[in-house]
Design a protein around this motif. Structure first.
Motif, PDB file in Angstrom:
ATOM      1  N   GLY A 194       8.256   3.560 -13.303  1.00 54.07           N
ATOM      2  CA  GLY A 194       9.858   4.253 -14.027  1.00 54.07           C
ATOM      3  C   GLY A 194      10.308   4.814 -12.560  1.00 54.07           C
ATOM      4  O   GLY A 194      11.179   5.786 -13.112  1.00 54.07           O
ATOM      5  N   SER A 195      10.033   4.308 -11.575  1.00 56.68           N
ATOM      6  CA  SER A 195      10.910   4.867  -9.982  1.00 56.68           C
ATOM      7  C   SER A 195      12.536   4.710 -10.605  1.00 56.68           C
ATOM      8  O   SER A 195      12.903   3.618 -10.416  1.00 56.68           O
ATOM      9  CB  SER A 195      10.136   4.406  -9.453  1.00 56.68           C
ATOM     10  N   ASP A 196      12.798   5.564  -9.245  1.00 55.87           N
ATOM     11  CA  ASP A 196      14.461   6.049  -8.933  1.00 55.87           C
ATOM     12  C   ASP A 196      14.871   4.676  -7.559  1.00 55.87           C
ATOM     13  O   ASP A 196      15.461   5.100  -7.057  1.00 55.87           O
ATOM     14  CB  ASP A 196      14.910   7.091  -9.034  1.00 55.87           C
ATOM     15  N   LEU A 197      12.842   4.247  -7.474  1.00 57.77           N
ATOM     16  CA  LEU A 197      13.269   3.469  -6.298  1.00 57.77           C
ATOM     17  C   LEU A 197      14.054   1.996  -6.753  1.00 57.77           C
ATOM     18  O   LEU A 197      14.496   1.275  -6.094  1.00 57.77           O
ATOM     19  CB  LEU A 197      11.949   3.116  -5.204  1.00 57.77           C
ATOM     20  N   LYS A 246       1.201  -1.032  -0.319  1.00 58.68           N
ATOM     21  CA  LYS A 246       0.381   0.416   0.153  1.00 58.68           C
ATOM     22  C   LYS A 246       0.744   1.460   0.176  1.00 58.68           C
ATOM     23  O   LYS A 246       0.322   2.606  -0.873  1.00 58.68           O
ATOM     24  CB  LYS A 246      -0.823  -0.161   1.075  1.00 58.68           C
ATOM     25  N   TRP A 247       1.316   1.342   0.621  1.00 58.09           N
ATOM     26  CA  TRP A 247       2.369   2.351   1.179  1.00 58.09           C
ATOM     27  C   TRP A 247       3.805   2.863   0.035  1.00 58.09           C
ATOM     28  O   TRP A 247       3.745   3.893  -0.611  1.00 58.09           O
ATOM     29  CB  TRP A 247       3.854   2.538   1.980  1.00 58.09           C
ATOM     30  N   THR A 248       4.511   1.947  -1.201  1.00 59.57           N
ATOM     31  CA  THR A 248       4.645   1.747  -2.093  1.00 59.57           C
ATOM     32  C   THR A 248       4.101   2.987  -2.957  1.00 59.57           C
ATOM     33  O   THR A 248       4.376   3.416  -4.017  1.00 59.57           O
ATOM     34  CB  THR A 248       5.190   0.558  -2.355  1.00 59.57           C
ATOM     35  N   ALA A 249       2.571   2.106  -3.836  1.00 59.62           N
ATOM     36  CA  ALA A 249       1.975   2.017  -3.852  1.00 59.62           C
ATOM     37  C   ALA A 249       1.260   3.883  -4.140  1.00 59.62           C
ATOM     38  O   ALA A 249       1.484   4.327  -4.558  1.00 59.62           O
ATOM     39  CB  ALA A 249       0.397   1.947  -4.482  1.00 59.62           C
ATOM     40  N   ASP A 250       0.982   4.505  -3.201  1.00 63.73           N
ATOM     41  CA  ASP A 250       0.858   5.661  -2.780  1.00 63.73           C
ATOM     42  C   ASP A 250       1.515   6.476  -2.791  1.00 63.73           C
ATOM     43  O   ASP A 250       1.824   7.422  -3.825  1.00 63.73           O
ATOM     44  CB  ASP A 250       0.697   5.714  -1.556  1.00 63.73           C
ATOM     45  N   LEU A 251       3.392   5.943  -2.509  1.00 62.68           N
ATOM     46  CA  LEU A 251       4.641   7.067  -3.112  1.00 62.68           C
ATOM     47  C   LEU A 251       4.824   7.320  -4.672  1.00 62.68           C
ATOM     48  O   LEU A 251       5.125   8.021  -4.738  1.00 62.68           O
ATOM     49  CB  LEU A 251       5.602   5.874  -2.422  1.00 62.68           C
ATOM     50  N   LEU A 252       4.827   6.141  -4.981  1.00 61.05           N
ATOM     51  CA  LEU A 252       4.290   6.490  -6.053  1.00 61.05           C
ATOM     52  C   LEU A 252       3.566   7.064  -7.109  1.00 61.05           C
ATOM     53  O   LEU A 252       2.886   6.781  -8.400  1.00 61.05           O
ATOM     54  CB  LEU A 252       4.860   5.048  -7.364  1.00 61.05           C
ATOM     55  N   GLY A 253       2.181   6.928  -6.490  1.00 63.23           N
ATOM     56  CA  GLY A 253       0.956   7.768  -6.956  1.00 63.23           C
ATOM     57  C   GLY A 253       0.264   6.291  -8.267  1.00 63.23           C
ATOM     58  O   GLY A 253      -0.532   6.968  -8.921  1.00 63.23           O
ATOM     59  N   ILE A 254       0.453   5.173  -7.883  1.00 59.50           N
ATOM     60  CA  ILE A 254      -0.549   4.073  -8.633  1.00 59.50           C
ATOM     61  C   ILE A 254      -1.901   4.095  -7.577  1.00 59.50           C
ATOM     62  O   ILE A 254      -1.512   4.121  -6.442  1.00 59.50           O
ATOM     63  CB  ILE A 254      -0.037   2.769  -8.760  1.00 59.50           C
ATOM     64  N   SER A 255      -2.655   4.306  -8.276  1.00 57.34           N
ATOM     65  CA  SER A 255      -3.842   4.336  -7.877  1.00 57.34           C
ATOM     66  C   SER A 255      -4.458   2.755  -7.852  1.00 57.34           C
ATOM     67  O   SER A 255      -4.172   1.207  -8.643  1.00 57.34           O
ATOM     68  CB  SER A 255      -5.438   5.098  -8.542  1.00 57.34           C
ATOM     69  N   GLY A 308      14.422   4.279   0.616  1.00 55.37           N
ATOM     70  CA  GLY A 308      14.003   3.202  -0.937  1.00 55.37           C
ATOM     71  C   GLY A 308      13.463   2.023  -0.279  1.00 55.37           C
ATOM     72  O   GLY A 308      12.725   1.461   0.609  1.00 55.37           O
ATOM     73  N   LEU A 309      12.906   1.285  -1.441  1.00 53.84           N
ATOM     74  CA  LEU A 309      12.933  -0.119  -1.349  1.00 53.84           C
ATOM     75  C   LEU A 309      12.566  -1.330   0.381  1.00 53.84           C
ATOM     76  O   LEU A 309      12.067  -1.127   1.061  1.00 53.84           O
ATOM     77  CB  LEU A 309      11.997  -1.265  -2.341  1.00 53.84           C
ATOM     78  N   PRO A 310      14.040  -0.903   0.457  1.00 49.37           N
ATOM     79  CA  PRO A 310      13.999  -1.876   0.905  1.00 49.37           C
ATOM     80  C   PRO A 310      14.149  -1.099   2.672  1.00 49.37           C
ATOM     81  O   PRO A 310      13.642  -1.823   3.997  1.00 49.37           O
ATOM     82  CB  PRO A 310      15.339  -1.757   1.886  1.00 49.37           C
ATOM     83  N   ASP A 311      13.668   0.090   3.012  1.00 50.66           N
ATOM     84  CA  ASP A 311      13.065   0.703   4.235  1.00 50.66           C
ATOM     85  C   ASP A 311      11.608   0.749   4.395  1.00 50.66           C
ATOM     86  O   ASP A 311      11.101   0.406   5.765  1.00 50.66           O
ATOM     87  CB  ASP A 311      13.779   1.776   4.164  1.00 50.66           C
ATOM     88  N   ILE A 312      10.941   0.297   3.461  1.00 50.91           N
ATOM     89  CA  ILE A 312       9.835   0.731   3.062  1.00 50.91           C
ATOM     90  C   ILE A 312       9.413  -1.188   3.538  1.00 50.91           C
ATOM     91  O   ILE A 312       8.448  -1.251   4.681  1.00 50.91           O
ATOM     92  CB  ILE A 312       8.577   0.983   1.560  1.00 50.91           C
ATOM     93  N   ALA A 313      10.028  -1.862   2.940  1.00 48.90           N
ATOM     94  CA  ALA A 313       9.904  -3.696   3.421  1.00 48.90           C
ATOM     95  C   ALA A 313       9.942  -3.336   5.033  1.00 48.90           C
ATOM     96  O   ALA A 313       9.055  -4.164   6.366  1.00 48.90           O
ATOM     97  CB  ALA A 313      11.023  -4.065   2.549  1.00 48.90           C
ATOM     98  N   LEU A 314      11.269  -2.919   5.236  1.00 42.98           N
ATOM     99  CA  LEU A 314      11.578  -2.747   6.901  1.00 42.98           C
ATOM    100  C   LEU A 314      11.072  -2.400   7.790  1.00 42.98           C
ATOM    101  O   LEU A 314      10.486  -3.057   9.002  1.00 42.98           O
ATOM    102  CB  LEU A 314      13.663  -2.469   6.840  1.00 42.98           C
ATOM    103  N   VAL A 315      10.063  -1.219   7.681  1.00 41.66           N
ATOM    104  CA  VAL A 315       9.740  -0.223   8.711  1.00 41.66           C
ATOM    105  C   VAL A 315       8.615  -1.357   8.721  1.00 41.66           C
ATOM    106  O   VAL A 315       7.952  -1.015  10.172  1.00 41.66           O
ATOM    107  CB  VAL A 315       9.500   0.910   8.065  1.00 41.66           C
TER     108      VAL A 315
END
Ligand SMILES: N[C@@H](CCC(=O)N[C@@H](CS)C(=O)NCC(=O)O)C(=O)O
Length: 205
Positions: free
Chosen positions: A81-84, A19-28, A158-165
């Protein structure tokens, strides 16, 4: 990317990562709340969608299905196409290494102990003692990394921060003492601020 469906649960760190990744990337997306405590991932209809019977599950706009939180995060970031996703192969391998570690060592101790203690109602005596020691080993490894790095994804979130938090912020539910890891506590606050999410508290779910 067109609108996707996310089958997930607000009590699950694995689902919140997506959810947080989708929100960060603006994916609906449409969020379909799926109650694992009521067995909603084990119904005939859900198993037809995803035979593993677990969430998160994403259904793309063309009907294709994706499972596994970290694989979904990688897919969403790549499609956007994110720089993540680092372009350098070594940096990319380091990033995926943290994602594998999260699943293989961190989630399999901290999330499992949290679930068994808070949701399955097991007492400390009934819990496998290795869950506590492996979870604390994970937190210490994170503390050591964060002593001289701001994030796990490099110099920025980055993605590891989102996953680990996801499960680190919930570790108190599993009987871990986060205050023993001051750099981790500070990092949790930075990641939450970057994601625009409130601090975790037991009352929030
Ligand atoms: N490795 C998977 C783990 C998925 C998982 O364990 N999902 C849990 C919720 S966090 C679940 O659906 N449990 C219900 C069940 O196994 O019946 C991922 O990262 O997506």
């Amino acid at each position: 990317m067109q609108r996707i469906k996310i089958y997930g649960s607000g009590i699950s760190g694995n689902c919140l990562k997506v959810k947080w990744t989708a929100d960060l990337l603006g994916i609906s997306y449409d969020w379909i709340e799926t109650d694992i405590l009521k067995g909603e991932t084990r119904t005939e209809a859900f198993l037809a969608l995803s035979p593993a019977g677990q969430i998160p599950v994403v259904v793309l706009d063309d009907g294709r299905v994706l499972e596994q939180s970290c694989a979904i995060m990688l897919y969403l970031a790549e499609q956007a196409g994110s720089d993540l996703i680092p372009t350098d192969a070594y940096e990319k391998a380091k990033m995926t290494g943290w994602l594998f570690w999260e699943q293989n060592f961190h989630e399999s101790s901290i999330a499992v102990r949290r679930f068994r203690k808070r949701f399955a109602g097991l007492s400390d005596e009934e819990l496998d003692p290795s869950l506590l020691s492996r979870g604390n080993t994970s937190l210490q490894l994170m503390e050591d990394h964060l002593t001289d790095h701001p994030f796990f994804g490099g110099s920025k979130l980055g993605l590891p921060d989102i996953a680990l938090v996801a499960y680190t912020r919930m570790a108190g539910d599993g009987g871990y003492t986060l205050n023993d890891y001051p750099h981790v506590v500070k990092w949790i606050a930075s990641v939450q601020a970057a994601l625009g999410i409130p601090p975790y508290s037991e009352e929030s779910i």
